[in-house]
Design a protein around this motif. Sequence first.
Motif, PDB file in Angstrom:
ATOM      1  N   VAL A  46      -9.883  76.752  99.451  1.00 55.81           N
ATOM      2  CA  VAL A  46      -9.482  77.287 100.649  1.00 55.81           C
ATOM      3  C   VAL A  46      -9.390  78.557 101.541  1.00 55.81           C
ATOM      4  N   TYR A  47      -8.389  78.642 100.792  1.00 51.03           N
ATOM      5  CA  TYR A  47      -7.679  80.186 100.164  1.00 51.03           C
ATOM      6  C   TYR A  47      -7.796  81.007  99.169  1.00 51.03           C
ATOM      7  N   ASP A  48      -8.164  82.450  99.622  1.00 51.65           N
ATOM      8  CA  ASP A  48      -8.543  83.084  98.377  1.00 51.65           C
ATOM      9  C   ASP A  48      -7.215  84.717  98.466  1.00 51.65           C
ATOM     10  N   TYR A  49      -8.192  85.545  97.837  1.00 55.33           N
ATOM     11  CA  TYR A  49      -6.696  87.311  98.626  1.00 55.33           C
ATOM     12  C   TYR A  49      -7.679  88.360  97.817  1.00 55.33           C
ATOM     13  N   ASP A  50      -7.870  89.367  99.801  1.00 53.95           N
ATOM     14  CA  ASP A  50      -8.949  90.188  99.200  1.00 53.95           C
ATOM     15  C   ASP A  50      -8.381  90.955  98.891  1.00 53.95           C
ATOM     16  N   GLU A  51      -8.732  92.531  98.937  1.00 55.68           N
ATOM     17  CA  GLU A  51      -8.182  93.228  97.735  1.00 55.68           C
ATOM     18  C   GLU A  51      -6.526  93.579  97.764  1.00 55.68           C
ATOM     19  N   ASP A  52      -6.281  93.388  99.275  1.00 54.33           N
ATOM     20  CA  ASP A  52      -5.427  94.181  98.986  1.00 54.33           C
ATOM     21  C   ASP A  52      -4.053  93.032  98.472  1.00 54.33           C
ATOM     22  N   GLY A  53      -4.250  92.102  98.176  1.00 52.05           N
ATOM     23  CA  GLY A  53      -3.881  90.872  98.323  1.00 52.05           C
ATOM     24  C   GLY A  53      -2.937  90.162  98.789  1.00 52.05           C
ATOM     25  N   ILE A  54      -3.648  90.009 100.288  1.00 50.99           N
ATOM     26  CA  ILE A  54      -3.172  89.190 101.112  1.00 50.99           C
ATOM     27  C   ILE A  54      -3.701  88.479 100.961  1.00 50.99           C
ATOM     28  N   ALA A  55      -3.408  86.840 101.523  1.00 52.51           N
ATOM     29  CA  ALA A  55      -4.490  85.577 101.740  1.00 52.51           C
ATOM     30  C   ALA A  55      -5.838  85.637 102.941  1.00 52.51           C
ATOM     31  N   TYR A  56      -6.692  84.880 102.756  1.00 50.49           N
ATOM     32  CA  TYR A  56      -7.352  84.470 104.199  1.00 50.49           C
ATOM     33  C   TYR A  56      -8.097  83.291 103.811  1.00 50.49           C
ATOM     34  N   CYS A  57      -8.792  82.429 104.350  1.00 44.72           N
ATOM     35  CA  CYS A  57      -9.165  81.627 103.722  1.00 44.72           C
ATOM     36  C   CYS A  57     -11.126  81.495 103.739  1.00 44.72           C
ATOM     37  N   ILE A  58     -11.359  81.808 102.931  1.00 44.40           N
ATOM     38  CA  ILE A  58     -12.758  82.157 102.099  1.00 44.40           C
ATOM     39  C   ILE A  58     -13.884  80.705 102.834  1.00 44.40           C
ATOM     40  N   ILE A  59     -13.918  79.341 103.914  1.00 40.06           N
ATOM     41  CA  ILE A  59     -14.536  79.201 104.353  1.00 40.06           C
ATOM     42  C   ILE A  59     -15.381  79.907 105.024  1.00 40.06           C
ATOM     43  N   ASP A  60     -14.970  80.403 106.346  1.00 44.28           N
ATOM     44  CA  ASP A  60     -15.286  80.983 106.896  1.00 44.28           C
ATOM     45  C   ASP A  60     -15.049  82.856 107.730  1.00 44.28           C
ATOM     46  N   ASP A  61     -14.162  83.368 106.274  1.00 48.08           N
ATOM     47  CA  ASP A  61     -13.663  84.315 106.694  1.00 48.08           C
ATOM     48  C   ASP A  61     -12.882  84.478 107.493  1.00 48.08           C
ATOM     49  N   ASN A  62     -11.748  83.740 107.126  1.00 46.85           N
ATOM     50  CA  ASN A  62     -10.785  83.949 108.492  1.00 46.85           C
ATOM     51  C   ASN A  62     -10.633  83.871 109.261  1.00 46.85           C
ATOM     52  N   GLU A  63     -11.948  82.874 109.774  1.00 47.85           N
ATOM     53  CA  GLU A  63     -12.642  83.621 111.497  1.00 47.85           C
ATOM     54  C   GLU A  63     -12.423  82.124 112.330  1.00 47.85           C
TER      55      GLU A  63
END
Length: 93
Positions: A46-63
Amino acid sequence: KKIVSVIEKNRWRNFLIFWEKKIMKTKIIREDCIACGNCNAICPDVYDYDEDGIAYCIIDDNEMTEEVAEKYRSLVLEAKDNCPTEAVFVEED
């Protein structure tokens, strides 16, 4: 007649289970995230990191547009409880 009543009871039971089920959505409040890694360690599906190292929800691009799958619900709540900055946001309708 007895068979019909059993079928009707099962239909109502299934309807009530569906009716009572809450929809869970989640996202990371990115400005609060310190990239500690707890959410990804607890629930990497459900959670991963973007290129800046900040987490986000991958199931809907944090939307918060997609429902969290049933199999991840307890892990999402655990990630929320273990976030030191309370950046894991969970909504249940």
